[in-house]
Design a protein around this motif. Structure first.
Motif, mmCIF file in Angstrom:
data_model
loop_
_atom_site.group_PDB
_atom_site.id
_atom_site.type_symbol
_atom_site.label_atom_id
_atom_site.label_comp_id
_atom_site.label_asym_id
_atom_site.label_seq_id
_atom_site.Cartn_x
_atom_site.Cartn_y
_atom_site.Cartn_z
ATOM 1 N N HIS A 14 65.657 -5.428 -78.345
ATOM 2 C CA HIS A 14 66.944 -5.819 -77.243
ATOM 3 C C HIS A 14 66.281 -6.780 -76.481
ATOM 4 O O HIS A 14 66.187 -6.245 -75.062
ATOM 5 N N HIS A 56 68.654 -1.171 -85.053
ATOM 6 C CA HIS A 56 68.100 -0.324 -83.989
ATOM 7 C C HIS A 56 69.576 0.754 -83.603
ATOM 8 O O HIS A 56 70.550 0.186 -83.075
ATOM 9 N N LYS A 97 58.137 2.356 -83.670
ATOM 10 C CA LYS A 97 58.564 2.001 -82.451
ATOM 11 C C LYS A 97 57.581 2.424 -81.615
ATOM 12 O O LYS A 97 57.148 3.473 -81.450
HETATM 13 ZN ZN LIG Z 1 67.209 1.860 -78.338
#
Ligand SMILES: [Zn+2]
Length: 449
Positions: free
Chosen positions: A239, A60, A147
């Motif tokens: 995250h 990431h 993503k």
């Molecule tokens: Zn990011």
């Protein structure tokens, strides 16, 4: 070239930490053996008690090239990666121009990266509101997965997806068999909280924290788990910041759903009670939460509910952090940390009783598996790339600007005392970083699925 071997009393392999010799040739690991079993003609380097870890994989990162090279770029990001012990970066599909949502955009990225990279790289594809027909083409062109954002990503040009748009995209994603990485916050709770904070003091970190409540993450993760059950695609939560989602994620995994979870070093090191007002270098989304929340994230790692740790290195020109204005509402959300992630993680992990084997699992093996390149990257094992970090776990240092090798040398880690020094990084057997220098020409390559 004749075979080479690196000796250390602390080689970190999937078996644990052992005294061993890592034998390699032509960029590949031949074997990990006891020192006395090395072939006679081997060229040996003895690192003594200094540890050897697998080259780290950052699944990431925002490289921002092409289009916003003034924010970061392949040359500076891969240099910082080498200094930080990373040998593979997987680039996020946004903040670059064009965003990586079509094969043509992927080709533009490949052209931009050519000849610039000191470590290997890959590119995630994007799932946006209107590119459903490009998803399978991107998979065929070599991206390891996709993503998407369930909330405005902080920048125009990469659209968020609504549930309806997700439902249009998910059959395509499921057919590729590749993971969908999701920025899991829903706009409803954020908009509602922000409305109530219209008159609040936005120089206070507490205001920003209140504007991104846990419920934004929880409702998004709840939605994604139910879609995962319905469409049978591989779901990856990027995250994770709220520990309140851990029960739901544990249950989804226990049910057998293909769900994986990442968190970032900043959620594991910092806590909201210690963030000074006006200090927008700490702004990221979802936000850094309470100390108690941080300890529960560590528990999530211990239990294996959180699978991996990625940096979410998300730089911008320093003026966009609006440090002079001290305004958490208008500052860019993103934390720069690429060169310091390993020592930051080690500092926090060691004090909680974890070992370098845990670090290797979270920062190398886990991310390599997510990106589908676990047969080449992420472990010190036979037949994998000879990618290594030579790491001095007992050494300490203060994080200063000269330790940050990326383009804009700002970071909330500056001034922090950290434990563990990266002495050298090797990519396919070649030294790409040693004692502050970057020997040789850029030899990083793109890996394709
Ligand atoms: Zn990011």
């Amino acid at each position: 070239m004749r075979p080479q071997a690196f000796l250390s009393r602390r080689v970190v392999t999937p078996r644990g930490i052992e005294a061993a010799a890592v034998l390699f040739q032509d960029g590949r690991i031949l074997d990990v053996v006891p020192q006395d079993q090395l072939p006679a003609e081997t060229s040996v380097t003895d690192f003594g008690g200094t540890a050897i870890l697998p080259g780290l994989v950052d699944s990431h990162i925002h490289i921002n090239e092409p289009g916003r090279t003034e924010w970061e770029g392949f040359r500076t990001a891969t240099r910082a990666a080498a200094a930080g012990g990373y040998t593979l970066l997987v680039d996020m599909p946004l903040n670059c121009l064009p965003p990586t949502t079509t094969v043509a955009a992927l080709e533009a990225k490949r052209k931009a990266a050519s000849g610039q990279c000191r470590v290997d790289w890959m590119a995630w594809g994007g799932v946006v509101s209107n590119n459903q027909e490009h998803i399978e083409g991107l998979a065929a062109a070599g991206v390891p997965g996709f993503k998407c954002f369930l909330i405005h990503p902080g920048i125009d040009g990469f659209t968020m997806v609504t549930e309806r748009e997700l439902r249009a995209a998910l059959p395509h994603v499921a057919r590729t068999g590749l993971p969908l990485l999701v920025h899991a916050e829903l706009p409803g709770p954020v908009d509602e909280a922000t409305r109530q904070l219209a008159e609040a003091d936005w120089s206070k970190y507490a205001t920003y924290l209140q504007s991104r409540p846990d419920e934004a993450e929880l409702s998004a993760i709840r939605l994604m788990i139910s879609l995962c059950r319905e469409y049978h695609f591989r779901l990856h939560i990027v995250h994770l910041a709220t520990s309140q989602a851990l029960d739901m994620l544990r249950a989804a995994k226990a049910e057998g759903l293909p769900v994986s979870v990442e968190t970032c070093p900043h959620y594991l090191r910092f806590s909201s009670d210690k963030i000074p007002d006006g200090q927008t270098l700490f702004k990221c989304a979802p936000p850094i939460r309470s100390r108690e929340n941080r300890e529960k994230l560590w528990q999530g790692l211990r239990e294996g509910i959180i699978d991996l740790v990625a940096t979410d290195h998300s730089p911008c020109p320093p003026e966009m952090k609006r440090l002079g204005e001290r305004n958490f509402r208008t500052a860019w959300g993103g934390i720069s940390s690429l060169s310091l992630a390993l020592p930051a993680m080690w500092t926090e992990a060691e004090g909680r009783g974890f070992t370098l084997a845990d670090i290797a699992r979270w920062l190398a093996e886990g991310p390599a598996r997510l990106a589908g390149c676990e047969s080449r990257k992420g472990r010190i094992a036979k037949d994998l790339d000879a990618d290594f970090v030579v790491f001095e776990p007992e050494a300490e240092f203060i994080a200063t600007e000269d330790r940050l090798s990326y383009r804009h040398r700002v970071s909330p880690y500056l001034g922090e005392r950290l434990r563990g020094v990266i002495k050298a990084t090797y990519l396919r057997g070649n030294c790409v970083f040693a004692d502050g220098e970057y020997p040789g020409e850029p030899g990083g390559r793109e890996l394709r699925r």
